[in-house]
Enzyme design. Structure first.
Site, short mmCIF file in Angstrom:
data_model
loop_
_atom_site.label_atom_id
_atom_site.label_comp_id
_atom_site.label_asym_id
_atom_site.label_seq_id
_atom_site.Cartn_x
_atom_site.Cartn_y
_atom_site.Cartn_z
N ASP A 1 11.30 1.23 -9.01
CA ASP A 1 10.00 1.87 -9.25
C ASP A 1 9.75 1.95 -10.76
O ASP A 1 10.66 2.29 -11.54
CB ASP A 1 9.98 3.27 -8.62
CG ASP A 1 8.57 3.82 -8.52
OD1 ASP A 1 8.06 3.93 -7.39
OD2 ASP A 1 7.97 4.12 -9.58
N ASN B 1 4.62 7.47 1.75
CA ASN B 1 3.37 8.22 1.67
C ASN B 1 2.29 7.43 2.41
O ASN B 1 2.07 6.25 2.11
CB ASN B 1 2.97 8.42 0.20
CG ASN B 1 3.96 9.30 -0.54
OD1 ASN B 1 4.43 10.30 0.00
ND2 ASN B 1 4.30 8.93 -1.77
N HIS C 1 5.23 0.85 1.72
CA HIS C 1 6.49 0.87 0.96
C HIS C 1 7.29 2.11 1.31
O HIS C 1 6.75 3.16 1.64
CB HIS C 1 6.23 0.81 -0.55
CG HIS C 1 5.24 1.79 -1.06
ND1 HIS C 1 3.88 1.63 -0.92
CD2 HIS C 1 5.39 2.97 -1.73
CE1 HIS C 1 3.24 2.65 -1.46
NE2 HIS C 1 4.14 3.49 -1.97
P1 AMP Z 1 2.83 5.79 -3.69
O1 AMP Z 1 2.25 6.84 -4.54
O2 AMP Z 1 3.67 6.34 -2.56
O3 AMP Z 1 1.79 4.80 -3.20
O4 AMP Z 1 3.88 5.00 -4.58
C1 AMP Z 1 3.56 3.92 -5.37
C2 AMP Z 1 4.73 3.72 -6.29
O5 AMP Z 1 4.63 2.44 -6.86
C3 AMP Z 1 4.80 4.73 -7.45
O6 AMP Z 1 6.04 5.42 -7.40
C4 AMP Z 1 4.65 3.86 -8.69
O7 AMP Z 1 5.45 4.32 -9.74
C5 AMP Z 1 5.11 2.51 -8.18
N1 AMP Z 1 4.56 1.35 -8.87
C6 AMP Z 1 3.25 1.07 -9.10
N2 AMP Z 1 3.13 -0.10 -9.73
C7 AMP Z 1 4.38 -0.60 -9.90
C8 AMP Z 1 4.93 -1.77 -10.49
N3 AMP Z 1 4.15 -2.71 -11.06
N4 AMP Z 1 6.27 -1.94 -10.49
C9 AMP Z 1 7.07 -0.99 -9.95
N5 AMP Z 1 6.61 0.12 -9.36
C10 AMP Z 1 5.30 0.33 -9.35
#
Ligand code: AMP
Ligand code: ZN
Length: 113
Positions: A30, A86, A99
């Protein structure tokens, strides 16, 4: 999906720290870790969220759940870990590609925020 960031990562269009990959799933670090270990496991197939899963996706999701054991073991999470998905607005889903967050190496609290 062309404009989906997680599809781009899984396609290697954008570089990322790969933790695990096979032909149907992808695990990477992440970008904004909420624990010393924080990785995301996604299906390579674009599925928006848990609510969009179909009966035909059950074997894929089942294999993903089993793969979490291996990933956690390889990341040294023998003391425990948390898996979070989520789903939708109230849960604050920010990326619309299914995810599973895998978080570990710190004590978690309950209830979650
Ligand atoms: P959610 O809020 O459950 O949709 O989680 C999305 C997650 O994706 C968050 O924890 C972000 O930090 C992560 N995220 C978003 N863009 C990227 C990226 N390019 N590479 C790695 N993690 C990401
Ligand atoms: Zn996607």
């Amino acid at each position: 999906m062309a404009d989906c960031i997680f599809c781009m990562l899984a396609n290697h269009d954008i570089p990322t720290s790969v933790v695990y990959e096979d032909d149907e799933m992808f695990c990477f670090k992440d970008a904004d870790p909420q624990a010393p270990v924080h990785v995301l496991l996604i299906p390579k197939k674009h599925i928006e969220c848990l609510d969009d899963l179909k009966e035909e996706d059950a074997p894929l999701v089942g294999r993903m759940m089993l793969k979490i054991q291996d990933i956690a073991k390889n990341l040294g999470l023998e003391n425990g870990y948390r898996v979070v998905s989520n789903n939708g607005e109230d849960a604050f889903q920010t990326v619309k590609h299914l995810h599973f967050h895998i978080l570990g190496k710190r004590k978690m609290t309950w209830p979650p925020g």
